[in-house]
Each structure stands twice: as structure tokens, then as C-alpha cells.
Design a protein around this motif. Structure first.
Motif, PDB file in Angstrom:
ATOM      1  N   VAL A  99     -10.070  15.383  27.121  1.00 29.04           N
ATOM      2  CA  VAL A  99     -10.988  14.815  28.121  1.00 29.04           C
ATOM      3  C   VAL A  99     -11.699  13.579  27.554  1.00 29.04           C
ATOM      4  O   VAL A  99     -11.836  12.555  28.237  1.00 29.04           O
ATOM      5  CB  VAL A  99     -12.013  15.861  28.626  1.00 29.04           C
ATOM      6  N   SER A 111      -9.193  10.764  27.500  1.00 29.93           N
ATOM      7  CA  SER A 111      -8.941  10.306  28.855  1.00 29.93           C
ATOM      8  C   SER A 111     -10.118   9.473  29.382  1.00 29.93           C
ATOM      9  O   SER A 111      -9.923   8.483  30.094  1.00 29.93           O
ATOM     10  CB  SER A 111      -8.704  11.524  29.748  1.00 29.93           C
ATOM     11  N   GLN A 159      -7.069  12.829  35.511  1.00 29.65           N
ATOM     12  CA  GLN A 159      -7.552  14.197  35.762  1.00 29.65           C
ATOM     13  C   GLN A 159      -6.791  14.840  36.933  1.00 29.65           C
ATOM     14  O   GLN A 159      -6.448  16.019  36.885  1.00 29.65           O
ATOM     15  CB  GLN A 159      -9.062  14.204  36.040  1.00 29.65           C
ATOM     16  N   GLN A 209      -3.364  15.795  35.765  1.00 32.30           N
ATOM     17  CA  GLN A 209      -3.448  17.018  34.941  1.00 32.30           C
ATOM     18  C   GLN A 209      -3.569  18.260  35.821  1.00 32.30           C
ATOM     19  O   GLN A 209      -2.901  19.258  35.591  1.00 32.30           O
ATOM     20  CB  GLN A 209      -4.662  16.973  33.995  1.00 32.30           C
ATOM     21  N   SER A 210      -4.441  18.185  36.837  1.00 34.37           N
ATOM     22  CA  SER A 210      -4.637  19.414  37.622  1.00 34.37           C
ATOM     23  C   SER A 210      -3.434  19.692  38.511  1.00 34.37           C
ATOM     24  O   SER A 210      -3.087  20.858  38.723  1.00 34.37           O
ATOM     25  CB  SER A 210      -5.978  19.419  38.350  1.00 34.37           C
TER      26      SER A 210
END
Ligand code: NI
Length: 227
Positions: free
Chosen positions: A69, A72, A194, A197-198
Motif C-alpha cells: 500500500v 502504491s 487499488q 487489486q480488489s
């Protein structure tokens, strides 16, 4: 954009950091601030060449570089050695903006600060006051996180540490030069990453479509990154 990473440090790491910091050689923090900032800064900190500071900072740097995180959010090119700060009763850091260009300790290199971060090393109930107040596009936000949590924000923001009225606020602070200098570009990339990723973790999306989105992310980085 302000990004909070919960439990950046484990409780064991936090315990180890605090035990080492308890015995460290705390010095007047005004020395490292320049110009106007020196007039509004009242705290204590460890010197950059202090052995405890060096050791803990290196551990932190290693962890930051591997944290998905943080990476990123910051897309770091260079990270300044984290600095350890303490604020006790009556101490504060008035409104200021972090220096745009910083000399890197133990080197002749410099860094442009794009991203600032504060790692909280004391629990909120261990001190009163001491909130980090960050001014942003949508007004000022007060940040006082659990020990072990970290907040990442643009170095261009005006910010301050409100006076501590009881107890001791202990933090590590750091600055990174990002490969993506512009805060809005960085924020777009963070949101895109993000979401990818999810979607990846959901297992519900067609792999070829995910690959297309990932290519968009990588190609934007390729377009905007300065290395
Ligand atoms: Ni600052």
C-alpha cells in the motif's frame, strides 16, 4: 490525498521500537528546521547519525519498500532516512510546509519531497493534544492514529502538530521523492491500482480484462514516471 495504513508495525515491532527509543539520546528538534519553520517548531528528535535512529530507520526503510500500500501510494524513487520525534507538554510544530529539497543524510544526494508520512509510535490515550492537522482541498483533517499506524500525505500540504498538553507524542516522520511528481497523477494511479487489486482478489473478473486494466496502469506509470 491522505492515506492511512493501519497496523503498519506489528505489536512486537512497536514494543521493540519503543524500548529502544526510551533509552535514546533525544535532542532539541529546532536545529533541523530552516527559516520560518524553526520559529514554530518545538520538539525533540534523534540526530540522523544516532546509532538507535540509524538502526530503527533502516528497519523502517526496508519495511516501507516492501509494503504494497505504501509503494502504491508513494511510488517512491528515494526515501529520506526516517526521523524520530517526541513532543511533550507545551511542545508543538506550528503550521508549516516541509522543505521542497532536502539533503540526504550520509550522502551528497538531495531529494525533492513529494510525499510525507508520519508513523505513530504512541497510543492516542498516552497523550493529550498533538493532533496532526493537514490542510487539503476539502479543508483541514485532524489525524491522531493508533500506535503502529501510518498516514501518508502530499508534502505540498500545509500542516501542523497541535500542542501536546499532557503525556508524550512519539512518531517517526519521513519524506519520499516519488517517481510521479504530481500529487493528482499519483492519486489517480493509487485509485486505479487499488481497484485492480480488489478485482484481482475477488476472482470474479475475466483475466484478459484484468490484464488490459493492468496494462493501462503500467503504461500510465511508464508515461508519467521520472526515474
Ligand atoms: Ni512537517
Amino acid at each position: 490525498m491522505l492515506i492511512v495504513i493501519d497496523n503498519f508495525l506489528t505489536s512486537l515491532e512497536l514494543e521493540q521500537y519503543c524500548a529502544r527509543l526510551e533509552l535514546a539520546d533525544w535532542q532539541d528538534g529546532t536545529h533541523s528546521a530552516g527559516g520560518l519553520a524553526a520559529q514554530v517548531k518545538a520538539n525533540r528528535q534523534l540526530a540522523d547519525n544516532d546509532p538507535v535512529a540509524l538502526d530503527l530507520a533502516n528497519r523502517l526503510l526496508q519495511k516501507l519498500g516492501q509494503h504494497p500500500v505504501f509503494v502504491s501510494a508513494a511510488i517512491p524513487h528515494k526515501i529520506h532516512q526516517p526521523r524520530f520525534n517526541r513532543y511533550s507538554r507545551g511542545e508543538a510544530y506550528g503550521v508549516h510546509v516541509d522543505a521542497p529539497i532536502m539533503s540526504l543524510p550520509h550522502s551528497n544526494d538531495v531529494l525533492r519531497s513529494d510525499v510525507s508520512a508520519t508513523l505513530f509510535l504512541a497510543e492516542p490515550n498516552e497523550y493529550e493534544g498533538g493532533e496532526l492537522l493537514i490542510e487539503g482541498q476539502f479543508g483541514a483533517q485532524e489525524v491522531k492514529l493508533a500506535a503502529g499506524d501510518i498516514v501518508v500525505y502530499p508534502s505540498s500540504s500545509l500542516h501542523q502538530v497541535l500542542p501536546v498538553t499532557a503525556g508524550t507524542r512519539q512518531v517517526a516522520i519521513l519524506w519520499a521523492q516519488s517517481m510521479i511528481a504530481d500529487a493528482q497523477d499519483r492519486s489517480l494511479l493509487f485509485d486505479l491500482d487499488q481497484s485492480i487489486q480488489s478485482l484481482t482478489n475477488s476472482g470474479q473478473v475475466d483475466t484478459a480484462e484484468l490484464m488490459r486494466l493492468t496494462a493501462v496502469y503500467h503504461n500510465l506509470v511508464r508515461r508519467w514516471a521520472v526515474v
